[in-house]
Design a protein around this motif. Structure first.
Motif: not given
Length: 401
Positions: A383-398
């Motif tokens: 539960t705690l591990l998933h809260l800081p995840i960023r949902e915007t495109p990263g370097q590969l997606a960009q």
């Protein structure tokens, strides 16, 4: 006249659901064989559990390799290989009665199911639909796998009662060959997304992904899902029978998990299209902690088993479309099969620990209490591990855009 691309995509989605149904159902519910086989053959439960654990780990090792081949050559060949090898692995389990061979069969079944399992299918389907439909299609494929689980658990129990566990396993082996005829529909739409000479590109993509904190958090969070799923599907039927409830209740407990996971998979796919995927994942893991704690603390009865199975079913593989969707969202599509496969390797590493440790702890202590409380603690950690995840495109997606 040319083929209708929309019709081809629809046919591929239907075929993919059939592959997910066949490829996952019996493999996920094989735990119904644990107690009858162990009692009949005089094996400790660690023998069966170790085979299942090795199966899970080899599935996890195979998954990213299968993903790399699928990214380069399309998915149909990978699925065909997996179906044949899975059939061979289950044939060995039913035809050769030896604990060493049974444990080693986990390698064969793991490699086979790693190549023809629903994660390979849903990633392939996710590539051929637009982004707006992706979460739904990922949920649909996961729901098809759950339907297989719903059918396979009581069917395995019925087969054991009619023809014995050994012949029942041979029937399971033959069922994997049903995958082969429908692969023609997947082959029509499954196209390579990475060049054959893209070895350096794969290595660079993996390094880039593991340099992204969001990908790393998804990687470790999915370990917990694997721990829960493998422990419960391997040991829950035996745990129920150990408490003097009818063995058929254990089979139906897995079937109910599969049934309610159909709804859970659709709901998570729907939620992933409309709401934050990371918050939905955190909510799923927290809910698992609550449900497992209630199950452990409430006296065991058929009613408590069925209620627990229903709630766990809603939370069972609902993590898959959300996790896969987040990998696609943050890392892009070009290396999706590979990167999603690596995340699934973490899931299967957790599955190895959950399946094997359950048998080891039972043989050492005579019960599963330590495993249940470990499952609760890991759910809270996830539960705690998933809260800081960023949902915007990263370097590969960009880079793709």
């Amino acid at each position: 006249m040319g083929q209708d691309p929309h019709s081809d995509t629809t046919a591929a989605i239907v075929a993919g659901c059939i592959v997910a149904f066949v490829g996952f159902g019996f493999a996920a519910t094989f735990g119904v064989f644990l107690r009858p086989m162990s009692l009949d053959l005089g094996w400790g439960r660690e023998v069966f559990a170790l085979s299942m654990a090795i199966q899970a780990l080899c599935w996890g090792v195979t998954q990213p390799l299968a993903g790399m081949v699928a990214d380069r050559q399309g998915t149909a060949r990978v699925l065909a290989f997996g179906a044949v090898v899975s059939a061979l692995g289950f044939f060995l389990r039913g035809a050769v009665i030896d604990p060493a061979v049974f444990i080693a069969s986990g390698v064969v079944v793991g490699v086979g199911t790693g190549a023809c399992s629903f994660p390979v299918v849903i990633v392939a389907l996710g590539k051929v639909v637009d982004a707006r439909r992706r979460s739904f299609v990922l949920g649909l494929g996961t729901a098809a796998a759950s339907t297989g689980m719903f059918v396979a658990a009581p069917l395995s129990s019925l087969l054991m009662s009619l023809i014995g566990w050994q012949s029942a396993i041979l029937v399971i082996a033959a069922s994997f060959l049903l995958i082969l005829p429908v692969l023609v529909f997947i082959a029509r739409v499954s196209r390579p997304t990475a060049q054959d000479g893209a070895g350096d590109g794969f290595a660079r993509a993996v390094r880039t992904a593991f340099g992204d904190r969001s990908y790393v958090l998804l990687f470790f969070g999915f370990f917990v899902c694997g721990f829960h799923v493998a422990f419960i599907q391997t040991h829950l039927p035996a745990y129920i029978a150990d408490h003097q409830l009818a063995p058929v209740i254990g089979a139906w407990s897995l079937a109910i998990i599969g049934l309610f996971n159909i709804a859970g998979s659709f709901l998570s796919g729907w939620a992933g299209q409309r709401h934050s995927k990371k918050n939905a994942l955190a909510g799923i893991y927290f809910s698992r902690a609550v449900v497992i704690a209630a199950f452990v603390l409430i006296p065991l009865s058929p009613a408590s088993v069925y209620v627990f199975s229903a709630f766990m079913g809603l939370l069972w593989l609902s993590t898959v479309p959300l996790t896969t969707g987040l990998v696609a969202q943050t890392q892009g599509l070009r290396f999706l099969s590979t990167l999603a496969g690596l995340v699934f390797f973490s899931h299967q590493t957790g599955a190895f620990v959950g399946a094997w440790l359950g048998g080891r702890i039972y043989d050492a202590t005579g019960d599963y209490q330590g495993m249940w409380w470990a499952a609760i603690g890991l759910a809270l950690l996830a539960t705690l591990l998933h809260l800081p995840i960023r949902e915007t495109p990263g370097q590969l997606a960009q880079a793709e855009t």
